[in-house]
Design a protein around this motif. Structure first.
Motif, PDB file in Angstrom:
ATOM      1  N   LEU A 176     -12.885 -34.149  28.110  1.00 48.15           N
ATOM      2  CA  LEU A 176     -11.635 -33.811  28.791  1.00 48.15           C
ATOM      3  C   LEU A 176     -10.539 -33.436  27.797  1.00 48.15           C
ATOM      4  O   LEU A 176      -9.750 -32.523  28.046  1.00 48.15           O
ATOM      5  N   TYR A 177     -10.514 -34.118  26.666  1.00 42.93           N
ATOM      6  CA  TYR A 177      -9.512 -33.797  25.637  1.00 42.93           C
ATOM      7  C   TYR A 177      -9.755 -32.404  25.059  1.00 42.93           C
ATOM      8  O   TYR A 177      -8.819 -31.609  24.883  1.00 42.93           O
ATOM      9  N   GLU A 178     -11.017 -32.085  24.816  1.00 43.99           N
ATOM     10  CA  GLU A 178     -11.356 -30.763  24.271  1.00 43.99           C
ATOM     11  C   GLU A 178     -11.017 -29.656  25.268  1.00 43.99           C
ATOM     12  O   GLU A 178     -10.638 -28.548  24.878  1.00 43.99           O
ATOM     13  N   GLU A 179     -11.156 -29.958  26.557  1.00 46.05           N
ATOM     14  CA  GLU A 179     -10.874 -28.958  27.591  1.00 46.05           C
ATOM     15  C   GLU A 179      -9.380 -28.776  27.858  1.00 46.05           C
ATOM     16  O   GLU A 179      -8.937 -27.678  28.190  1.00 46.05           O
ATOM     17  N   THR A 180      -8.609 -29.873  27.697  1.00 50.12           N
ATOM     18  CA  THR A 180      -7.212 -29.831  28.135  1.00 50.12           C
ATOM     19  C   THR A 180      -6.187 -30.001  27.012  1.00 50.12           C
ATOM     20  O   THR A 180      -5.023 -29.661  27.192  1.00 50.12           O
ATOM     21  N   ASP A 181      -6.610 -30.565  25.888  1.00 51.39           N
ATOM     22  CA  ASP A 181      -5.690 -30.885  24.785  1.00 51.39           C
ATOM     23  C   ASP A 181      -4.611 -31.877  25.235  1.00 51.39           C
ATOM     24  O   ASP A 181      -3.511 -31.920  24.680  1.00 51.39           O
ATOM     25  N   ASP A 182      -4.942 -32.683  26.237  1.00 54.41           N
ATOM     26  CA  ASP A 182      -4.000 -33.668  26.773  1.00 54.41           C
ATOM     27  C   ASP A 182      -4.086 -34.939  25.933  1.00 54.41           C
ATOM     28  O   ASP A 182      -5.162 -35.537  25.774  1.00 54.41           O
ATOM     29  N   MET A 183      -2.941 -35.386  25.400  1.00 60.73           N
ATOM     30  CA  MET A 183      -2.897 -36.556  24.530  1.00 60.73           C
ATOM     31  C   MET A 183      -3.371 -37.836  25.225  1.00 60.73           C
ATOM     32  O   MET A 183      -3.842 -38.764  24.567  1.00 60.73           O
ATOM     33  N   GLU A 184      -3.229 -37.886  26.540  1.00 64.16           N
ATOM     34  CA  GLU A 184      -3.708 -39.059  27.287  1.00 64.16           C
ATOM     35  C   GLU A 184      -5.192 -39.309  26.989  1.00 64.16           C
ATOM     36  O   GLU A 184      -5.610 -40.459  26.826  1.00 64.16           O
TER      37      GLU A 184
END
Length: 264
Positions: A176-184
Motif C-alpha cells: 500500500l505504501y508503494e502504491e500510494t506513498d502515504d506515510m500512514e
C-alpha cells in the motif's frame, strides 16, 4: 376484479384446455392463490417455472412455500438451485438474504453477499461479507476473501495485525505504501517490523525501524507514531532524551492518553 373467483376459475379452466400457455398457467395459479388454495397455486406456478425457468414464477413459488405453506427448506432450496444454475440476480439474492436473515443463517448470508460481489462488483456487498465473517469470528475466512478479491487491502492489513500475523501485515502495508506513498502505511510498516521481530531484535533491525519512524514523523506528527517511536527509543536505550521528547509531543496532542502517560 369483482372477486367472482369461482367464475374466473371456471373460465380459465376452459381456456386452459385450448391454450396451455405459461400466461394462462400463471393466471390460474393466481386465482387458486386468491382462494387460499396454496397447494394448487403452487402446482401451476411450478409448471410455469419448469417451462420458463423465470425469476417471476420462482419468487411466487418461494413466497408460497416460505410464507403460506411453512415449507422453508424447500423455498431456500429453490432459490439456491436457481442461483447456482442461472446465476444470482439481485432479486433472487435479495430474497435469499431476506430469508437467511430471518433464519439467522450467517453462512448463507456470507455466501450470498459473496455471489453478489462476484457478479456486480459493488463495494457494499464485499463490505457486508467481511462484516459477517468478522461477526462470526472467522478471521481466516475474512482474510481469504480479502486476499482473493483484492477488496479493501487496508482492512486485510488490520485483520492480519489483530491476528498478530505481523509479517503478512507488513507485506500488505509495504504494498500500500508503494502504491500510494502515504506515510500512514510507512508508519504501519515500522510498527509491524518491530512486532514481528520482537524476540530477535538486532541493531540492524532497530536501525531499519528507526529510519522509517524518522521519515514518518518528519512528514506527519501523529500521536500513535510519536509515542510508538518514543517508547522504542526509551525501552531499548537508543536515545532516551529524544524518546521523552517524542512522547511529550504525543501527550500534547492527546493529554489524557493512558498509553502515552505510561510511556513517559
Amino acid at each position: 376484479q369483482k372477486k367472482e373467483l369461482d367464475d374466473a376459475k371456471n373460465l380459465m379452466i376452459e381456456l386452459f384446455k385450448r391454450d396451455k400457455s405459461s400466461r394462462n398457467l400463471t393466471i390460474l395459479g393466481s386465482i387458486y392463490f386468491y382462494q387460499n388454495q396454496y397447494d394448487l397455486a403452487l402446482k401451476y406456478y411450478d409448471s410455469v417455472y419448469k417451462q420458463e425457468n423465470d425469476e417471476a414464477s420462482l419468487l411466487k413459488i418461494v413466497e408460497l412455500l416460505y410464507t403460506h405453506l411453512s415449507r422453508k427448506d424447500e423455498a431456500i432450496s429453490y432459490l439456491e438451485t436457481h442461483s447456482r444454475m442461472q446465476g444470482c440476480t439481485q432479486a433472487v439474492c435479495f430474497k435469499l438474504i431476506q430469508i437467511y436473515g430471518k433464519e439467522k443463517n450467517i453462512d448463507g448470508l456470507v455466501s450470498t453477499y459473496k455471489m453478489l460481489y462476484k457478479r456486480f462488483n459493488q463495494e457494499e456487498y464485499a463490505k457486508k461479507a467481511v462484516e459477517l465473517l468478522l461477526y462470526k469470528k472467522d478471521k481466516e475466512g475474512a482474510i481469504r476473501f480479502l486476499e482473493s478479491t483484492g477488496y479493501n487491502q487496508q482492512m486485510l492489513m488490520e485483520i492480519y495485525a489483530a491476528s498478530a500475523t505481523f509479517d503478512e501485515a507488513f507485506k500488505v502495508a509495504q504494498k500500500l505504501y508503494e502504491e500510494t506513498d502515504d506515510m500512514e502505511y510507512l508508519g504501519r510498516m515500522a510498527i509491524y517490523e518491530y512486532e514481528m521481530n520482537k524476540e530477535k531484535l538486532t541493531p540492524v533491525i532497530l536501525a531499519s525501524i528507526s529510519k522509517k519512524f524518522d521519515t514518518v514523523i518528519e512528514r506527519m506528527q501523529l500521536p500513535l507514531y510519536l509515542n510508538y517511536y518514543g517508547y522504542l527509543l526509551i525501552d531499548h536505550d537508543l536515545d532516551i532524551k529524544k524518546g521523552i521528547m517524542l512522547v511529550r509531543l504525543a501527550l500534547e496532542k492527546e493529554p489524557e492518553s493512558p498509553y502515552y502517560i505510561d510511556s513517559l
